[in-house]
Scaffold this motif. Structure first.
Motif, PDB file in Angstrom:
ATOM      1  N   ILE A   1       0.776  -1.167  -0.106  1.00  0.00           N
ATOM      2  CA  ILE A   1       0.026   0.033   0.091  1.00  0.00           C
ATOM      3  C   ILE A   1       0.719   1.105  -0.124  1.00  0.00           C
ATOM      4  O   ILE A   1       0.609   2.089  -0.761  1.00  0.00           O
ATOM      5  N   GLU A   2       1.947   1.351   0.729  1.00  0.00           N
ATOM      6  CA  GLU A   2       2.797   2.344   0.931  1.00  0.00           C
ATOM      7  C   GLU A   2       3.643   2.587  -0.271  1.00  0.00           C
ATOM      8  O   GLU A   2       3.924   3.768  -0.754  1.00  0.00           O
TER       9      GLU A   2
ATOM     10  N   CYS B   1       2.568   1.857  -3.497  1.00  0.00           N
ATOM     11  CA  CYS B   1       1.731   2.480  -4.343  1.00  0.00           C
ATOM     12  C   CYS B   1       1.534   3.962  -4.072  1.00  0.00           C
ATOM     13  O   CYS B   1       1.230   4.571  -4.919  1.00  0.00           O
ATOM     14  N   ARG B   2       1.320   4.129  -2.724  1.00  0.00           N
ATOM     15  CA  ARG B   2       1.253   5.714  -2.522  1.00  0.00           C
ATOM     16  C   ARG B   2       2.351   6.507  -2.806  1.00  0.00           C
ATOM     17  O   ARG B   2       2.143   7.623  -3.638  1.00  0.00           O
TER      18      ARG B   2
ATOM     19  N   SER C   1      -5.105   3.615  -2.723  1.00  0.00           N
ATOM     20  CA  SER C   1      -3.775   3.783  -2.375  1.00  0.00           C
ATOM     21  C   SER C   1      -3.062   4.190  -3.629  1.00  0.00           C
ATOM     22  O   SER C   1      -1.824   4.410  -3.950  1.00  0.00           O
TER      23      SER C   1
END
Length: 208
Positions: A61-62, A64-65, A96
């Motif tokens: 997720i991080e 992707c962000r 995200s």
């Protein structure tokens, strides 16, 4: 086409790497999110990435962000893999910055189909970007013609900024990336050229 695989489980990573290589991809495999982020920051970074959600250091997720926050000349297509399949998790993954989301255990054929969709999207985006660059380059070569252009009512010459009169095709050729070829339109042939040919055939046209 290059593709990044980020998966902390060694067996899963090797399986993914083997399948993707079998499908014709050049695979760059890493074991955590920090390594994945480092690869995706490179100038030659793969534009297609398969990211596990849960990884040490930095989760999918991080990653992707961070990818979406970073300005990039070429877009990336990110596929998120995870055992989380609740609707809220799917929404979170897409919000995200992931382009697609596939729950584990995944079907081999479905994974291949989703990756092919990503490849198609990237190809279309690349083609569109190339077309936009071509149009921008073409526009950059054109000097915009605007304002009031003095033109002779009889011979149709244009007066330039230096008070010099020149043929309209010469003027436009100097101010835009165009060239002219000359012909005779039907009206001029009927009204001008045709009568002259008739007179010439009758011997009435003066040649001095």
């Amino acid at each position: 086409m290059n593709i990044l695989v980020a998966e902390d489980d060694q067996i899963s990573r090797l399986m993914l790497q083997g399948m993707l290589s079998e499908w014709g991809y050049n695979v760059i495999a890493v074991a955590d999110g920090i390594e994945a982020w480092e690869v995706l920051q490179r100038d030659d970074a793969p534009r297609l990435a398969v990211l596990d959600w849960v990884m040490p250091g930095m989760d999918g997720i991080e990653v992707c962000r961070k990818v979406r926050e970073r300005p990039a000349a070429e877009p990336s297509y990110l596929l998120l893999l995870t055992s989380r399949d609740a609707k809220a998790d799917v929404v979170l993954g897409l919000q995200s910055g992931a382009n697609d989301y596939l729950a584990k255990p995944y079907d081999r054929n479905e994974l291949r189909a989703r990756i092919e969709v990503g490849r198609t999207v990237l190809t279309l985006q690349q083609s569109l970007s190339a077309r936009v660059r071509e149009l921008e380059a073409a526009l950059a070569q054109v000097t915009q013609l605007q304002g009031l252009l003095p033109i002779c009512a009889y011979c149709k010459k244009i007066r330039d900024d230096g008070n010099y009169w020149e043929q309209v095709e010469h003027y436009i050729a100097r101010h835009a990336d165009v060239r002219f070829s000359h012909g005779i339109c039907p009206d001029c042939y009927r009204d001008v050229v045709g009568p002259q040919l008739v007179q010439l055939s009758l011997g009435t046209v003066r040649t001095d």
